[in-house]
Design a protein around this motif. Structure first.
Motif, PDB file in Angstrom:
ATOM      1  N   MET A  62     -56.407  23.343-122.373  1.00 52.42           N
ATOM      2  CA  MET A  62     -56.928  21.979-122.388  1.00 52.42           C
ATOM      3  C   MET A  62     -55.953  21.047-121.668  1.00 52.42           C
ATOM      4  N   GLN A  63     -56.508  20.212-120.789  1.00 52.25           N
ATOM      5  CA  GLN A  63     -55.669  19.259-120.074  1.00 52.25           C
ATOM      6  C   GLN A  63     -55.187  18.166-121.026  1.00 52.25           C
ATOM      7  N   ARG A  64     -53.920  17.798-120.884  1.00 53.47           N
ATOM      8  CA  ARG A  64     -53.344  16.738-121.723  1.00 53.47           C
ATOM      9  C   ARG A  64     -52.896  15.594-120.820  1.00 53.47           C
ATOM     10  N   ILE A  65     -53.527  14.434-120.977  1.00 57.04           N
ATOM     11  CA  ILE A  65     -53.324  13.299-120.075  1.00 57.04           C
ATOM     12  C   ILE A  65     -52.666  12.142-120.818  1.00 57.04           C
ATOM     13  N   GLY A  66     -51.573  11.651-120.255  1.00 59.41           N
ATOM     14  CA  GLY A  66     -50.903  10.483-120.818  1.00 59.41           C
ATOM     15  C   GLY A  66     -51.432   9.212-120.183  1.00 59.41           C
ATOM     16  N   LEU A  67     -51.783   8.234-121.003  1.00 64.16           N
ATOM     17  CA  LEU A  67     -52.243   6.922-120.522  1.00 64.16           C
ATOM     18  C   LEU A  67     -51.141   5.910-120.807  1.00 64.16           C
ATOM     19  N   PHE A  68     -50.643   5.282-119.758  1.00 70.30           N
ATOM     20  CA  PHE A  68     -49.504   4.379-119.895  1.00 70.30           C
ATOM     21  C   PHE A  68     -49.878   3.025-119.294  1.00 70.30           C
ATOM     22  N   GLY A  69     -50.247   2.086-120.153  1.00 70.27           N
ATOM     23  CA  GLY A  69     -50.635   0.760-119.709  1.00 70.27           C
ATOM     24  C   GLY A  69     -49.518  -0.247-119.906  1.00 70.27           C
ATOM     25  N   GLY A  70     -49.614  -1.359-119.202  1.00 72.71           N
ATOM     26  CA  GLY A  70     -48.626  -2.415-119.358  1.00 72.71           C
ATOM     27  C   GLY A  70     -48.782  -3.476-118.295  1.00 72.71           C
ATOM     28  N   SER A  71     -48.043  -4.560-118.441  1.00 75.70           N
ATOM     29  CA  SER A  71     -48.080  -5.614-117.425  1.00 75.70           C
ATOM     30  C   SER A  71     -47.438  -5.124-116.126  1.00 75.70           C
ATOM     31  N   PHE A  72     -46.368  -4.301-116.272  1.00 74.26           N
ATOM     32  CA  PHE A  72     -45.634  -3.788-115.101  1.00 74.26           C
ATOM     33  C   PHE A  72     -45.304  -4.933-114.140  1.00 74.26           C
ATOM     34  N   ASN A  73     -44.558  -5.901-114.682  1.00 70.43           N
ATOM     35  CA  ASN A  73     -44.299  -7.155-113.958  1.00 70.43           C
ATOM     36  C   ASN A  73     -42.801  -7.419-113.775  1.00 70.43           C
ATOM     37  N   PRO A  74     -42.084  -6.585-112.996  1.00 71.16           N
ATOM     38  CA  PRO A  74     -42.573  -5.445-112.210  1.00 71.16           C
ATOM     39  C   PRO A  74     -42.352  -4.131-112.971  1.00 71.16           C
ATOM     40  N   ILE A  75     -42.952  -3.055-112.454  1.00 75.95           N
ATOM     41  CA  ILE A  75     -42.643  -1.728-112.966  1.00 75.95           C
ATOM     42  C   ILE A  75     -41.186  -1.410-112.608  1.00 75.95           C
ATOM     43  N   HIS A  76     -40.465  -0.739-113.520  1.00 75.69           N
ATOM     44  CA  HIS A  76     -39.040  -0.483-113.289  1.00 75.69           C
ATOM     45  C   HIS A  76     -38.659   0.919-113.771  1.00 75.69           C
TER      46      HIS A  76
END
Length: 199
Positions: free
Chosen positions: A1-15
């Motif tokens: 089974m595929q395991r997918i990570g969901l990573f949300g955020g403002s990323f203002n900026p991504i670092h």
């Protein structure tokens, strides 16, 4: 089974701290890929000053993702109007990947306030939580929250070295003409400078 990570955020900026979290979660939780999802308007940051445009934050995420081959970037929240509620994004990925195991990646600060999130119980019905500590000495607190939330779904704690850097600090350094390049992938630094962001 595929395991997918969901990573949300403002990323203002991504670092590099965000990338450290993605890498730690990939290795610690056996994820096949991590999807970076820049938020349109975070419910927690609706009045945030110095917010770069969605297009700029998306572009920076794409540049940062080039440094990690298992990372993808998805613009679904930027394409939706209004506030970005995580439950809507998880529903979308549940529909896209009905057979996959979804793991929503959160930092310790977000995890400890998780029961304030919109429809948090529904989120746990559709996805596990993958928690990466963002501050030293909070593991006991995280374990207490984990023990409470386990009755609603799967909770994974990643015990990895803390990487302390914040988007706020980067924006402050940029505004004060202090070096900030050590906190970001080089292409993101170049993008910020060439597009006159945060100055």
């Amino acid at each position: 089974m595929q395991r997918i990570g969901l990573f949300g955020g403002s990323f203002n900026p991504i670092h590099n701290g965000h990338l450290h979290l993605a890498k730690a979660a990939k290795e610690g939780l056996g994820l096949d890929k991590v999807v970076l999802i820049p938020a349109n308007v975070s419910p927690f940051k609706q009045d945030a000053p110095g917010m770069a445009s969605g297009a700029d934050r998306l572009a920076m995420c794409r540049l940062a993702a080039e440094t990690l081959p298992f990372c993808e970037v998805d613009s679904c929240e930027l394409e939706r109007s209004g506030v970005s509620y995580t439950v809507d994004t998880v529903r979308l990925f549940r529909e896209r990947y009905p057979e996959a195991e979804l793991v929503l990646l959160v930092g310790s600060d977000m995890f400890l306030s998780f029961t304030w999130w919109h429809c948090w119980q529904e989120i746990l019905e559709m996805a596990a939580l993958g928690v990466v500590s963002r501050m030293t000495g909070d593991l006991e607190q995280l374990r207490r929250q984990q023990a409470f939330l386990l009755q609603y779904g799967k909770i994974f704690l990643c015990d990895v070295p803390v990487y302390t850097v914040s988007s706020t600090k980067i924006r402050e350094n940029r505004k004060n003409h202090t070096d900030f390049s050590c906190y970001l992938p080089q292409k993101v630094v170049q993008y910020i400078v060439s597009h006159n962001l945060y100055d």
